[in-house]
Enzyme design. Structure first.
Site, PDB file in Angstrom:
ATOM      1  N   GLY A 145       0.819  -1.223   0.000  1.00 56.19           N
ATOM      2  CA  GLY A 145       0.000   0.000   0.000  1.00 56.19           C
ATOM      3  C   GLY A 145       0.848   1.264   0.000  1.00 56.19           C
ATOM      4  N   ARG A 183      -2.926   8.192   3.651  1.00 52.52           N
ATOM      5  CA  ARG A 183      -3.241   9.076   4.787  1.00 52.52           C
ATOM      6  C   ARG A 183      -1.995   9.703   5.418  1.00 52.52           C
ATOM      7  NH1 ARG A 183      -6.904   6.278   8.919  1.00 52.52           N
ATOM      8  NH2 ARG A 183      -6.320   4.311   7.938  1.00 52.52           N
ATOM      9  N   LYS A 220       4.550   4.722   2.806  1.00 51.13           N
ATOM     10  CA  LYS A 220       4.427   4.675   4.263  1.00 51.13           C
ATOM     11  C   LYS A 220       5.515   3.843   4.945  1.00 51.13           C
ATOM     12  CE  LYS A 220       0.824   2.516   6.044  1.00 51.13           C
ATOM     13  NZ  LYS A 220      -0.610   2.399   6.393  1.00 51.13           N
ATOM     14  N   ASN A 260      42.436  25.361   5.346  1.00 47.24           N
ATOM     15  CA  ASN A 260      42.833  24.044   4.813  1.00 47.24           C
ATOM     16  C   ASN A 260      42.458  23.883   3.351  1.00 47.24           C
ATOM     17  OD1 ASN A 260      40.098  24.080   5.573  1.00 47.24           O
ATOM     18  ND2 ASN A 260      40.020  21.862   5.732  1.00 47.24           N
TER      19      ASN A 260
HETATM   20  C1  UD1 Z   1      -6.791  -5.689   8.227  1.00 46.95           C
HETATM   21  C2  UD1 Z   1      -7.633  -6.881   8.618  1.00 46.95           C
HETATM   22  C3  UD1 Z   1      -8.412  -6.558   9.889  1.00 46.95           C
HETATM   23  C4  UD1 Z   1      -7.467  -6.168  10.994  1.00 46.95           C
HETATM   24  C5  UD1 Z   1      -6.520  -5.062  10.550  1.00 46.95           C
HETATM   25  C6  UD1 Z   1      -5.424  -4.904  11.580  1.00 46.95           C
HETATM   26  C7  UD1 Z   1      -8.180  -7.920   6.475  1.00 46.95           C
HETATM   27  C8  UD1 Z   1      -9.245  -8.170   5.480  1.00 46.95           C
HETATM   28  N1  UD1 Z   1      -8.534  -7.199   7.533  1.00 46.95           N
HETATM   29  O1  UD1 Z   1      -7.677  -4.642   7.954  1.00 46.95           O
HETATM   30  O2  UD1 Z   1      -9.180  -7.670  10.299  1.00 46.95           O
HETATM   31  O3  UD1 Z   1      -8.195  -5.788  12.152  1.00 46.95           O
HETATM   32  O4  UD1 Z   1      -5.891  -5.387   9.291  1.00 46.95           O
HETATM   33  O5  UD1 Z   1      -4.637  -3.799  11.292  1.00 46.95           O
HETATM   34  O6  UD1 Z   1      -7.070  -8.401   6.316  1.00 46.95           O
HETATM   35  N2  UD1 Z   1      -2.115  -4.514   1.816  1.00 46.95           N
HETATM   36  C9  UD1 Z   1      -1.467  -4.891   0.675  1.00 46.95           C
HETATM   37  N3  UD1 Z   1      -2.203  -5.171  -0.437  1.00 46.95           N
HETATM   38  C10 UD1 Z   1      -3.548  -5.095  -0.453  1.00 46.95           C
HETATM   39  C11 UD1 Z   1      -4.217  -4.717   0.748  1.00 46.95           C
HETATM   40  C12 UD1 Z   1      -3.475  -4.429   1.860  1.00 46.95           C
HETATM   41  O7  UD1 Z   1      -0.237  -4.981   0.646  1.00 46.95           O
HETATM   42  O8  UD1 Z   1      -4.133  -5.381  -1.484  1.00 46.95           O
HETATM   43  C13 UD1 Z   1      -1.313  -4.220   3.016  1.00 46.95           C
HETATM   44  C14 UD1 Z   1      -1.480  -2.777   3.461  1.00 46.95           C
HETATM   45  O9  UD1 Z   1      -0.511  -1.946   2.831  1.00 46.95           O
HETATM   46  C15 UD1 Z   1      -1.262  -2.897   4.958  1.00 46.95           C
HETATM   47  C16 UD1 Z   1      -1.779  -4.297   5.300  1.00 46.95           C
HETATM   48  O10 UD1 Z   1      -1.786  -5.007   4.081  1.00 46.95           O
HETATM   49  O11 UD1 Z   1       0.108  -2.849   5.299  1.00 46.95           O
HETATM   50  C17 UD1 Z   1      -3.159  -4.295   5.922  1.00 46.95           C
HETATM   51  O12 UD1 Z   1      -4.077  -3.749   4.983  1.00 46.95           O
HETATM   52  P1  UD1 Z   1      -5.213  -2.727   5.402  1.00 46.95           P
HETATM   53  O13 UD1 Z   1      -5.984  -2.335   4.206  1.00 46.95           O
HETATM   54  O14 UD1 Z   1      -4.647  -1.659   6.270  1.00 46.95           O
HETATM   55  O15 UD1 Z   1      -6.117  -3.684   6.298  1.00 46.95           O
HETATM   56  P2  UD1 Z   1      -7.294  -3.249   7.195  1.00 46.95           P
HETATM   57  O16 UD1 Z   1      -8.448  -2.855   6.367  1.00 46.95           O
HETATM   58  O17 UD1 Z   1      -6.799  -2.311   8.208  1.00 46.95           O
END
Ligand code: UD1
Ligand code: CA
Length: 463
Positions: A14, A18, A25, A397
């Protein structure tokens, strides 16, 4: 039971919009290392044999960082082309699941940087001992906000429901998914092919990694939920405010460790010590000190407010007074530096020396007991034992093309406001008269003086 060799996957595809930043990030700095570096550090500490970072946005920048990392484990990269959810991200690493080199696979997030390696290791071991196919870290939060909720039944964790998909009652659940997993690799590969082989039929139209929990239960596998000992360990970084929060968490942990080891912090919440720094017993740090890189500080040393020290060696009983800046410098036992001194790379201050206010030192060895007390520049120089460099002395120098060296002999005395035009040598026990521009060597014990003679014109004021 010892944790067998396992691999870690780190989700880092990602952008982190934000953060409102040009920089992805996971490459934002947290006490001297990017967020991703902290997550890799945790994986290494807990024993990972291979670490696969899943990249997407700013792939080149992330890979450049990884290639400079001197990890003791193999660092690999997998590319997620489109961000279609956390299951899709892990799916991008499937060659590493299919080679079956590791029985277990840990899944970590590149933006959750403060989970200690020891906590991870304990969680991995407990998952193994429980015989579960899936282990996950949970937390019970007063404000569970938008995290995924943990559904528990009689036999333990049964499913994770994402906030956006959750019913009113499910949103009341205070146990949340921390996003850290330890999964049997074979199960992970098969569960992912199930998730990726069906429509992403949920509120976000994303492929959810969290669905592996319900799949495990459907297949009669055990799921192990580890409630984290400190909820700050699973704190993710999404905004600059979160980043400041992560700095605070790490700073508090590091400073507490040093206080337990005998270091005095006048204001631990205003003092920053990067994890790579080494402090001896009885060091005292004033508020507003920042110590970074491979800095070491010896026993009994004092560092006063506003000083920034990087990659430097500060000896025993040294005092670095307020507002000094040291990089790649060395100061030996009992010396005093500052206030307002600048020690640049190659500054090498011997024992019992004094580097006073507004003094800049670069690539210069100062031998024992020598002094430069005020307003001086010493560059590419060697100052002999016990020599005294007067106020306002400058080593010239650099002639615009090349750098040259200045040699000041032991016991020499350089009068105030002297320019030493390098290459030049002031001999042992020699003197230089104040205000001189010295372009030729001064022999041992001689007085070198090079300035216009004073002329007094009588009665000039009456004209
Ligand atoms: C996810 C969890 C949620 C948990 C939370 C904890 C899922 C579906 N949900 O939600 O249950 O409470 O983390 O923080 O997993 N990322 C990728 N590729 C993608 C999507 C995400 O690399 O296609 C990476 C993001 O950059 C991030 C991490 O995975 O580092 C988590 O993704 P994010 O979208 O923040 O998950 P949440 O919706 O917060
Ligand atoms: Ca999301």
């Amino acid at each position: 039971m010892k944790v067998p060799p396992f691999q870690a996957l780190i989700l880092a595809a990602g952008q982190g919009t934000r953060m409102k930043s040009e920089t992805i990030k996971v490459l934002h700095d947290l006490l001297g290392e990017p967020l991703l570096g902290h997550v890799i550090g945790g994986a290494l500490k807990s024993g990972a044999g291979r670490i696969v970072t899943i990249v997407g946005h700013q792939r080149e920048a992330v890979e450049a960082y990884l290639s400079g990392h001197d990890a003791s484990a193999r660092l690999e990269v997998a590319e997620q082309v489109e961000r279609r959810g956390t299951a899709d991200a892990v799916w991008a690493a499937r060659p590493f699941l299919e080679d079956r080199e590791f029985e277990y696979t840990a899944i970590l997030s590149g933006d959750v940087p403060t989970m200690p390696g020891e906590t991870l290791e304990r969680f991995f071991r407990e998952t193994m001992e429980s015989g579960a196919a899936v282990g996950l870290v949970t937390a019970v939060l007063e404000d569970p906000s938008r995290y995924g909720r943990i559904l528990r039944g009689e036999a333990g964790v049964e499913a994770i429901v994402e906030y956006k998909d959750a019913s009113e009652e499910e949103r009341e659940i205070s146990e949340i998914n921390g996003g850290v997993y330890f999964v049997r690799t074979e199960f992970l590969a098969s569960a992912l092919s199930t998730i990726m082989g069906r429509p992403a039929d949920n509120a976000q139209n994303e492929y959810y990694l969290t669905d592996i929990v319900a799949l495990a239960r459907e297949q009669g596998e055990k799921v192990f939920g580890h409630v984290v000992e400190d909820e700050r360990f699973i704190q993710g970084v999404n905004t600059r405010a979160d980043l400041a929060g992560a700095v605070a968490i790490l700073r508090e942990r590091i400073n507490r460790g040093w206080m337990d080891a005998g270091v005095t912090f006048l204001a631990p919440d205003q003092t920053f010590v990067e994890p790579t720094v080494e402090l001896a017993q009885d060091v005292t740090l004033f508020p507003g000190v920042y110590l970074g890189g491979k800095t070491t500080v010896g026993p009994g040393a004092v560092v006063e407010s506003g000083s920034m020290i990087r990659d430097s060696e500060v000896g025993a009983e040294v005092t670095v007074k307020a507002h000094c800046y040291l990089t790649e410098a060395r100061v030996e036992r009992g010396s005093s530096v500052g206030p307002f001194a600048h020690l640049r790379p190659g500054a090498d201050v011997g024992p019992g020396c004094k580097v006073g206010n507004f003094v800049e030192v670069k690539k210069t060895r100062m031998e024992a007991g020598s002094k430069a007390s005020h307003l001086t520049y010493l560059g590419d120089a060697h100052v002999g034992e016990g020599a005294n460099v007067g106020a306002g002395t400058i080593t010239c120098n650099y002639d615009g093309a090349k750098k040259s060296r200045t040699e000041i002999g032991p016991g020499a005395f350089i009068g105030s406001n002297t320019a030493l035009v390098a290459p030049v040598k002031v001999g042992k026990g020699a003197y230089v008269g104040a205000g001189s521009v010295i372009t030729e060597d001064v022999p041992d014990k001689a007085l070198g003086i090079a300035r216009g003679r004073q002329r007094n014109i009588p009665g000039y004021g009456d004209k």
